[in-house]
Design a protein around this motif. Sequence first.
Motif, PDB file in Angstrom:
ATOM      1  N   GLY A  68      49.959  44.204  42.756  1.00 58.27           N
ATOM      2  CA  GLY A  68      49.728  42.825  42.323  1.00 58.27           C
ATOM      3  C   GLY A  68      48.399  42.609  41.605  1.00 58.27           C
ATOM      4  O   GLY A  68      47.996  41.444  41.406  1.00 58.27           O
ATOM      5  N   CYS A  69      47.722  43.686  41.213  1.00 55.84           N
ATOM      6  CA  CYS A  69      46.471  43.521  40.469  1.00 55.84           C
ATOM      7  C   CYS A  69      46.813  43.444  38.986  1.00 55.84           C
ATOM      8  O   CYS A  69      47.500  44.321  38.435  1.00 55.84           O
ATOM      9  CB  CYS A  69      45.536  44.707  40.744  1.00 55.84           C
ATOM     10  N   LEU A  70      46.347  42.414  38.342  1.00 57.23           N
ATOM     11  CA  LEU A  70      46.669  42.190  36.933  1.00 57.23           C
ATOM     12  C   LEU A  70      45.717  42.971  36.014  1.00 57.23           C
ATOM     13  O   LEU A  70      44.643  43.414  36.440  1.00 57.23           O
ATOM     14  CB  LEU A  70      46.599  40.695  36.621  1.00 57.23           C
ATOM     15  N   PRO A  71      46.085  43.137  34.739  1.00 56.78           N
ATOM     16  CA  PRO A  71      45.247  43.900  33.793  1.00 56.78           C
ATOM     17  C   PRO A  71      43.838  43.340  33.612  1.00 56.78           C
ATOM     18  O   PRO A  71      42.952  44.067  33.152  1.00 56.78           O
ATOM     19  CB  PRO A  71      46.047  43.823  32.489  1.00 56.78           C
ATOM     20  N   ASP A  72      43.603  42.057  33.952  1.00 57.16           N
ATOM     21  CA  ASP A  72      42.255  41.499  33.837  1.00 57.16           C
ATOM     22  C   ASP A  72      41.496  41.584  35.158  1.00 57.16           C
ATOM     23  O   ASP A  72      40.462  40.936  35.328  1.00 57.16           O
ATOM     24  CB  ASP A  72      42.303  40.060  33.347  1.00 57.16           C
ATOM     25  N   CYS A  73      42.023  42.406  36.099  1.00 59.43           N
ATOM     26  CA  CYS A  73      41.382  42.658  37.391  1.00 59.43           C
ATOM     27  C   CYS A  73      41.315  41.415  38.278  1.00 59.43           C
ATOM     28  O   CYS A  73      40.359  41.224  39.058  1.00 59.43           O
ATOM     29  CB  CYS A  73      39.990  43.258  37.204  1.00 59.43           C
ATOM     30  N   GLU A 130      35.205  41.363  39.198  1.00 58.13           N
ATOM     31  CA  GLU A 130      36.514  41.950  39.495  1.00 58.13           C
ATOM     32  C   GLU A 130      36.944  41.589  40.929  1.00 58.13           C
ATOM     33  O   GLU A 130      36.153  41.673  41.866  1.00 58.13           O
ATOM     34  CB  GLU A 130      36.465  43.468  39.348  1.00 58.13           C
ATOM     35  N   VAL A 131      38.195  41.196  41.049  1.00 62.98           N
ATOM     36  CA  VAL A 131      38.778  40.931  42.366  1.00 62.98           C
ATOM     37  C   VAL A 131      39.515  42.174  42.858  1.00 62.98           C
ATOM     38  O   VAL A 131      39.564  42.479  44.052  1.00 62.98           O
ATOM     39  CB  VAL A 131      39.747  39.729  42.301  1.00 62.98           C
ATOM     40  N   CYS A 132      40.082  42.903  41.948  1.00 63.84           N
ATOM     41  CA  CYS A 132      40.784  44.134  42.229  1.00 63.84           C
ATOM     42  C   CYS A 132      40.709  45.003  40.984  1.00 63.84           C
ATOM     43  O   CYS A 132      40.321  44.538  39.911  1.00 63.84           O
ATOM     44  CB  CYS A 132      42.241  43.869  42.611  1.00 63.84           C
ATOM     45  N   ASP A 133      41.072  46.284  41.133  1.00 61.88           N
ATOM     46  CA  ASP A 133      41.111  47.169  39.971  1.00 61.88           C
ATOM     47  C   ASP A 133      42.096  48.283  40.278  1.00 61.88           C
ATOM     48  O   ASP A 133      41.740  49.320  40.847  1.00 61.88           O
ATOM     49  CB  ASP A 133      39.716  47.737  39.664  1.00 61.88           C
ATOM     50  N   ASP A 134      43.332  48.034  39.910  1.00 60.92           N
ATOM     51  CA  ASP A 134      44.399  49.002  40.179  1.00 60.92           C
ATOM     52  C   ASP A 134      45.450  48.868  39.084  1.00 60.92           C
ATOM     53  O   ASP A 134      45.908  47.761  38.801  1.00 60.92           O
ATOM     54  CB  ASP A 134      45.019  48.736  41.559  1.00 60.92           C
ATOM     55  N   THR A 135      45.803  49.972  38.511  1.00 61.82           N
ATOM     56  CA  THR A 135      46.761  49.947  37.401  1.00 61.82           C
ATOM     57  C   THR A 135      48.206  50.110  37.868  1.00 61.82           C
ATOM     58  O   THR A 135      49.110  50.221  37.039  1.00 61.82           O
ATOM     59  CB  THR A 135      46.428  51.068  36.392  1.00 61.82           C
ATOM     60  N   THR A 136      48.412  50.090  39.185  1.00 60.45           N
ATOM     61  CA  THR A 136      49.774  50.160  39.717  1.00 60.45           C
ATOM     62  C   THR A 136      50.281  48.738  39.941  1.00 60.45           C
ATOM     63  O   THR A 136      49.768  48.026  40.814  1.00 60.45           O
ATOM     64  CB  THR A 136      49.811  50.936  41.050  1.00 60.45           C
ATOM     65  N   PRO A 137      51.275  48.281  39.183  1.00 59.68           N
ATOM     66  CA  PRO A 137      51.722  46.881  39.251  1.00 59.68           C
ATOM     67  C   PRO A 137      52.136  46.419  40.648  1.00 59.68           C
ATOM     68  O   PRO A 137      51.945  45.242  40.987  1.00 59.68           O
ATOM     69  CB  PRO A 137      52.910  46.847  38.286  1.00 59.68           C
TER      70      PRO A 137
END
Length: 225
Positions: free
Chosen positions: A174-179, A164-171
């Motif tokens: 800029g974090c995408l659904p595939d992290c 995972e590069v990021c994990d945030d569900t707030t668009p």
Amino acid sequence: MHARIPLRIRVGVDWRVAAALMLAGCLDRNGGQDDPTTVEPSTGSATDSSTSSGGSGPGIMTTTVDPGGSDGDSGSTGDPTPAPCGNGKIDVPEQCDQGDANGDDRECTSSCRWNICGDGLIETGDEVCDDGQGKNGTYGHCGTYCKDFSPYCGDGMLQAADGEVCDDTTPMYGCLPDCTQATSCLEIRTGWGDAAQTGLYSIRREDRYLTVWCDMQADGGGYTF
């Protein structure tokens, strides 16, 4: 004339006659009597007699005995038909059988096996998930005891070791659904769809984070400014 035959000659003749009679009796096993063991020949054809006797002479009847004691039921294999799962009784090799209450989401499954964690079936009210043995307890799958989930993309926790590069569900971050981190407004629009509205977003370009304006409405959206 017979009176003049010497006595020793007469005795000799009588002895030979007696011997001949005894010899004839030995050759005739019945001794002139009817043999009580003799079976009268069958009235059928010679072919039938020889065939039924299995090679014995005419008139000798033989009987074949079934060593298995068969009663004529040749269709049975000897193995009883197992009772069907769902009859409400536990029959080998069943583990359980609750009749109409059986089900793959119940305590006793439709195959009459106990519903346990690791079988890939989710028991309603007892298990949250069940991805089966070998998957439960690993990243992106069900927890070890089927009561929760293992770490996964979207749980809000960064698992860098799992890629995972990021994990945030707030668009807007800029974090995408595939992290992974978005590099353009178009990726954000494609990843989040209508949840991504026109506004400021964070994207990543050449290992740098940039704040950009994304137009998500014009001509399908996804324009980066």
